[in-house]
Write an enzyme that holds these catalytic residues in place. Sequence first.
Site, PDB file in Angstrom:
ATOM      1  N   GLU A 110      -9.709  12.374   7.144  1.00 28.53           N
ATOM      2  CA  GLU A 110      -9.503  13.694   6.555  1.00 28.53           C
ATOM      3  C   GLU A 110     -10.788  14.530   6.520  1.00 28.53           C
ATOM      4  O   GLU A 110     -10.813  15.662   6.999  1.00 28.53           O
ATOM      5  CB  GLU A 110      -8.973  13.545   5.121  1.00 28.53           C
ATOM      6  CG  GLU A 110      -7.574  12.953   5.035  1.00 28.53           C
ATOM      7  CD  GLU A 110      -7.262  12.477   3.628  1.00 28.53           C
ATOM      8  OE1 GLU A 110      -6.816  13.283   2.804  1.00 28.53           O
ATOM      9  OE2 GLU A 110      -7.483  11.275   3.337  1.00 28.53           O
ATOM     10  N   GLU A 150     -10.626   3.938   3.091  1.00 28.20           N
ATOM     11  CA  GLU A 150      -9.686   4.708   2.280  1.00 28.20           C
ATOM     12  C   GLU A 150      -9.957   4.373   0.822  1.00 28.20           C
ATOM     13  O   GLU A 150      -9.903   3.203   0.430  1.00 28.20           O
ATOM     14  CB  GLU A 150      -8.225   4.399   2.643  1.00 28.20           C
ATOM     15  CG  GLU A 150      -7.828   4.930   4.018  1.00 28.20           C
ATOM     16  CD  GLU A 150      -6.319   4.916   4.271  1.00 28.20           C
ATOM     17  OE1 GLU A 150      -5.598   4.160   3.573  1.00 28.20           O
ATOM     18  OE2 GLU A 150      -5.866   5.654   5.167  1.00 28.20           O
ATOM     19  N   GLU A 162      -8.975   3.927  -2.751  1.00 26.32           N
ATOM     20  CA  GLU A 162      -7.705   3.689  -3.435  1.00 26.32           C
ATOM     21  C   GLU A 162      -7.933   2.973  -4.770  1.00 26.32           C
ATOM     22  O   GLU A 162      -8.992   2.411  -5.021  1.00 26.32           O
ATOM     23  CB  GLU A 162      -6.768   2.834  -2.565  1.00 26.32           C
ATOM     24  CG  GLU A 162      -6.573   3.414  -1.160  1.00 26.32           C
ATOM     25  CD  GLU A 162      -5.362   2.851  -0.429  1.00 26.32           C
ATOM     26  OE1 GLU A 162      -4.548   2.136  -1.055  1.00 26.32           O
ATOM     27  OE2 GLU A 162      -5.244   3.114   0.779  1.00 26.32           O
ATOM     28  N   LYS A 206      -5.004  -1.969  10.181  1.00 27.62           N
ATOM     29  CA  LYS A 206      -5.297  -2.135   8.755  1.00 27.62           C
ATOM     30  C   LYS A 206      -5.536  -3.597   8.379  1.00 27.62           C
ATOM     31  O   LYS A 206      -6.208  -3.875   7.388  1.00 27.62           O
ATOM     32  CB  LYS A 206      -4.095  -1.662   7.925  1.00 27.62           C
ATOM     33  CG  LYS A 206      -3.726  -0.204   8.103  1.00 27.62           C
ATOM     34  CD  LYS A 206      -4.546   0.699   7.213  1.00 27.62           C
ATOM     35  CE  LYS A 206      -3.905   2.065   7.084  1.00 27.62           C
ATOM     36  NZ  LYS A 206      -4.624   2.890   6.110  1.00 27.62           N
ATOM     37  N   ASP A 217       0.858  -1.175   0.000  1.00 27.91           N
ATOM     38  CA  ASP A 217       0.000   0.000   0.000  1.00 27.91           C
ATOM     39  C   ASP A 217       0.900   1.233   0.000  1.00 27.91           C
ATOM     40  O   ASP A 217       1.698   1.419   0.916  1.00 27.91           O
ATOM     41  CB  ASP A 217      -0.881  -0.028   1.249  1.00 27.91           C
ATOM     42  CG  ASP A 217      -2.044   0.948   1.147  1.00 27.91           C
ATOM     43  OD1 ASP A 217      -2.373   1.359   0.025  1.00 27.91           O
ATOM     44  OD2 ASP A 217      -2.614   1.283   2.194  1.00 27.91           O
ATOM     45  N   ARG A 269      -8.689   3.727  13.053  1.00 26.16           N
ATOM     46  CA  ARG A 269      -7.734   4.806  13.340  1.00 26.16           C
ATOM     47  C   ARG A 269      -7.207   4.786  14.765  1.00 26.16           C
ATOM     48  O   ARG A 269      -6.066   5.201  15.005  1.00 26.16           O
ATOM     49  CB  ARG A 269      -8.375   6.161  13.048  1.00 26.16           C
ATOM     50  CG  ARG A 269      -8.849   6.342  11.628  1.00 26.16           C
ATOM     51  CD  ARG A 269      -7.698   6.274  10.641  1.00 26.16           C
ATOM     52  NE  ARG A 269      -8.190   6.442   9.270  1.00 26.16           N
ATOM     53  CZ  ARG A 269      -7.437   6.242   8.201  1.00 26.16           C
ATOM     54  NH1 ARG A 269      -6.179   5.831   8.324  1.00 26.16           N
ATOM     55  NH2 ARG A 269      -7.944   6.406   6.997  1.00 26.16           N
ATOM     56  N   ASP A 283      -9.221   0.369   1.546  1.00 32.01           N
ATOM     57  CA  ASP A 283      -8.262  -0.010   2.583  1.00 32.01           C
ATOM     58  C   ASP A 283      -8.850   0.370   3.951  1.00 32.01           C
ATOM     59  O   ASP A 283      -8.529   1.402   4.527  1.00 32.01           O
ATOM     60  CB  ASP A 283      -6.954   0.744   2.315  1.00 32.01           C
ATOM     61  CG  ASP A 283      -5.891   0.420   3.348  1.00 32.01           C
ATOM     62  OD1 ASP A 283      -5.892  -0.699   3.872  1.00 32.01           O
ATOM     63  OD2 ASP A 283      -5.066   1.313   3.637  1.00 32.01           O
ATOM     64  N   GLN A 339      -4.665   1.940  14.957  1.00 32.24           N
ATOM     65  CA  GLN A 339      -3.514   2.343  14.154  1.00 32.24           C
ATOM     66  C   GLN A 339      -2.656   3.384  14.875  1.00 32.24           C
ATOM     67  O   GLN A 339      -1.421   3.296  14.900  1.00 32.24           O
ATOM     68  CB  GLN A 339      -4.030   2.912  12.825  1.00 32.24           C
ATOM     69  CG  GLN A 339      -2.968   3.327  11.839  1.00 32.24           C
ATOM     70  CD  GLN A 339      -3.554   3.980  10.580  1.00 32.24           C
ATOM     71  OE1 GLN A 339      -4.768   3.948  10.356  1.00 32.24           O
ATOM     72  NE2 GLN A 339      -2.695   4.550   9.766  1.00 32.24           N
ATOM     73  N   THR A 392      -9.129  -5.728   3.641  1.00 33.06           N
ATOM     74  CA  THR A 392      -8.964  -4.794   2.530  1.00 33.06           C
ATOM     75  C   THR A 392      -9.837  -5.334   1.404  1.00 33.06           C
ATOM     76  O   THR A 392      -9.725  -6.511   1.055  1.00 33.06           O
ATOM     77  CB  THR A 392      -7.492  -4.759   2.054  1.00 33.06           C
ATOM     78  OG1 THR A 392      -6.645  -4.502   3.178  1.00 33.06           O
ATOM     79  CG2 THR A 392      -7.281  -3.687   1.002  1.00 33.06           C
ATOM     80  N   HIS A 426      -3.341  13.790   0.432  1.00 34.02           N
ATOM     81  CA  HIS A 426      -3.632  12.883   1.545  1.00 34.02           C
ATOM     82  C   HIS A 426      -2.517  12.921   2.583  1.00 34.02           C
ATOM     83  O   HIS A 426      -2.779  13.032   3.783  1.00 34.02           O
ATOM     84  CB  HIS A 426      -3.814  11.455   1.018  1.00 34.02           C
ATOM     85  CG  HIS A 426      -3.941  10.420   2.097  1.00 34.02           C
ATOM     86  ND1 HIS A 426      -5.032  10.329   2.935  1.00 34.02           N
ATOM     87  CD2 HIS A 426      -3.083   9.438   2.506  1.00 34.02           C
ATOM     88  CE1 HIS A 426      -4.864   9.328   3.791  1.00 34.02           C
ATOM     89  NE2 HIS A 426      -3.685   8.771   3.557  1.00 34.02           N
TER      90      HIS A 426
END
Lengths: 392, 392
Positions: free
Chosen positions: A339, A176, A178, A230, A108, A214, A210, A217, A234, A115
């Site tokens: 974000e 996420e 991606e 994570k 990844d 948080r 993904d 993490q 996925t 970002h």
Amino acid sequence: LENLPFGVFVRPGHRPRIGVAIGDHVLAMGVVAELGLLPPHVPPKVFRRETLNEYLGLGPDTWESVRSRLTELLTIGNQELVPHEGSALIPSNRVDMVLPVEVGDFVDFYSSRYHAENVGRILRPNEASLPPAWLHLPIGYHGRAGTVVVGGTPIRRPRGQRGADDVGPTRKLDFELEVGFLTGPGNRLGEPIPITEAQKHVFGLVLVNDWSARDLQAFESRPLGPFLGKSFATSISPWVVPLEALRPFRFTPPVGDPAPAAYMRDPSPWSLDLELEVLLRRDGTDTRVCRSNYRYMQWTITQQLAHVTSNGAIARPGDLFASGTVSGPGEAEMGSLLESTFDGSRPLPLDDGSSLSYLEDGDEVVMRGWAAKGDARLGFGEVSGRILPAHG
Amino acid sequence: LENLPFGVFVRPGHRPRIGVAIGDHVLAMGVVAELGLLPPHVPPKVFRRETLNEYLGLGPDTWESVRSRLTELLTIGNQELVPHEGSALIPSNRVDMVLPVEVGDFVDFYSSRYHAENVGRILRPNEASLPPAWLHLPIGYHGRAGTVVVGGTPIRRPRGQRGADDVGPTRKLDFELEVGFLTGPGNRLGEPIPITEAQKHVFGLVLVNDWSARDLQAFESRPLGPFLGKSFATSISPWVVPLEALRPFRFTPPVGDPAPAAYMRDPSPWSLDLELEVLLRRDGTDTRVCRSNYRYMQWTITQQLAHVTSNGAIARPGDLFASGTVSGPGEAEMGSLLESTFDGSRPLPLDDGSSLSYLEDGDEVVMRGWAAKGDARLGFGEVSGRILPAHG
């Protein structure tokens, strides 16, 4: 007919089979191969497998000849498939899609500057928003290949250490947005793929969600990076869009500043104009919570592949390389809730009247992509996942 | 006869086959299975494979019954194998060993407190030497499974970005002395392995050399952790020592402080007393550059496996979980040159009169392990690798 994405489908009671999507049908590639309708140098056995890996290993000349032949077979007026349509063409609504490849390694990246800077500002407000190496190389890490799942698979909210002496279901479950690429033949150990050759090793692209917890993490990731925050899941889209199908949507990206190291200077650089969106489905109502574009990525596919093999590491058929969150400059273009809600502190309004900080049980995340240029338009499929409550 | 390690061997002109080491011979398990000499419920086909993965997937009851049966067959006085010795027992010096498993996912932990503190002091002198989460969970990250190689494979010095605008062969090539375990059946996605069940999923152990390029690693690893500084190669010993063979060398480790979270509290905790050493071979002269012991690891195998699946991630047959560098408290017990030479600044004297800061081209690193207790002694094999000069 310009797309011809590859995937693996299952009908109840049957084993998984390789297929190509064409309109609202799936073309069973094993049947086409057994009928002798493919070019003679293409070994039919690769289409008897339950994943695309062996086909991906054959390389671009084979991919191209199969693609040309399929275009021929599926063109109106061609009669070769007509007697066999009953066995070769299956209505899409009668099949389930499964993971198209056995993922060897899953990398990844972190290749959107927007970002990286957003995340830096939110999580490390006292440091420079861009990590020291970011402008010099495509930063990335390895994810857990064994928990890559096909779109549609429900996602169980993970439990874990949210902080010291604080174990429980994550309170900060995120997506996420991606885009990933799947590699073909690959290289030998110790022998990097030159950037001029990189494109030949890329079969096609998928959408990637993904999923991220948080709080887990944040607690675990110094100094070795993301791990259990994570690794629980996925998701990738079931249909792999061939790189060749995306050729009309290429553009020449700006050269980085500072200029990339020689091994990442592509004499004919290209990137892709792919529109992307994220829908949040809650209680039957869809709200678009992100609209972005793959063109925002600063590091390109050929740069990523040249970099990751520059130390002699191998890429194999079926390895997955994801872009990192595809965030753009606008407020509506942020590809993660970390974000767009500023770590949950600024909830987004949803169209059903509720609001979204991080994901709630029952929420479904749907990511979609497409490319459009003049009259040409190409669907990129979707990857979705619904949140199940944590166990226990 | 107490060891019975599993591996995969090749004779020139033949395909890889599964074997068990016994003295200076290899027992060809496929031959034993074809002869009908194994318990009837063990499917012979798993021994026709070219890796151990399918056998590992069968689980501890099968492993134990095969182990018992082999002990019986190989005990002096047993005649069952005698007529077949020519085909079933092959002199070790006539075979080459290859990678025993197809590694699914490769996790590398960081479970020696001595190592973590040494590294913190050297690389991050202005921060607390132990990362915030270290005492609460076994910190780890995913490595590149595709570049795990069998011991004996030469290691090409990697090139990479040693800093901003500084590309070239690594100047800080290092080893890391580690012990890894390989998992068996594993769990279903979303369903953690309880710590009380973890042991049933562990087939056996290998020695691991987690080759590291410290300059590449230092430049790239914020914020996502080690990537190309590690991904060029990881070597494992060819023979997998069954966990069962190591039972006599178990001991009860001290409980951590703070006490681990409930999901990592093992009601019957155990760790292993395994002696380890690293030899540096230069110009035909061996110098021991490290002597350590696996008992120094603070996080145990069952804790590691319970943790890594606690978020619902799966472990699969053939996944590799390495301990992290096995450093002890003494100066001679540091399992990497980063530590023992203080990042190359305090070279070690070698027995040939030269000195060692980081690895030079032509150097060979040999790691060995063994267990000893009273009269019992068990060899753990070795993992070696010689450094080839960088390309170009």
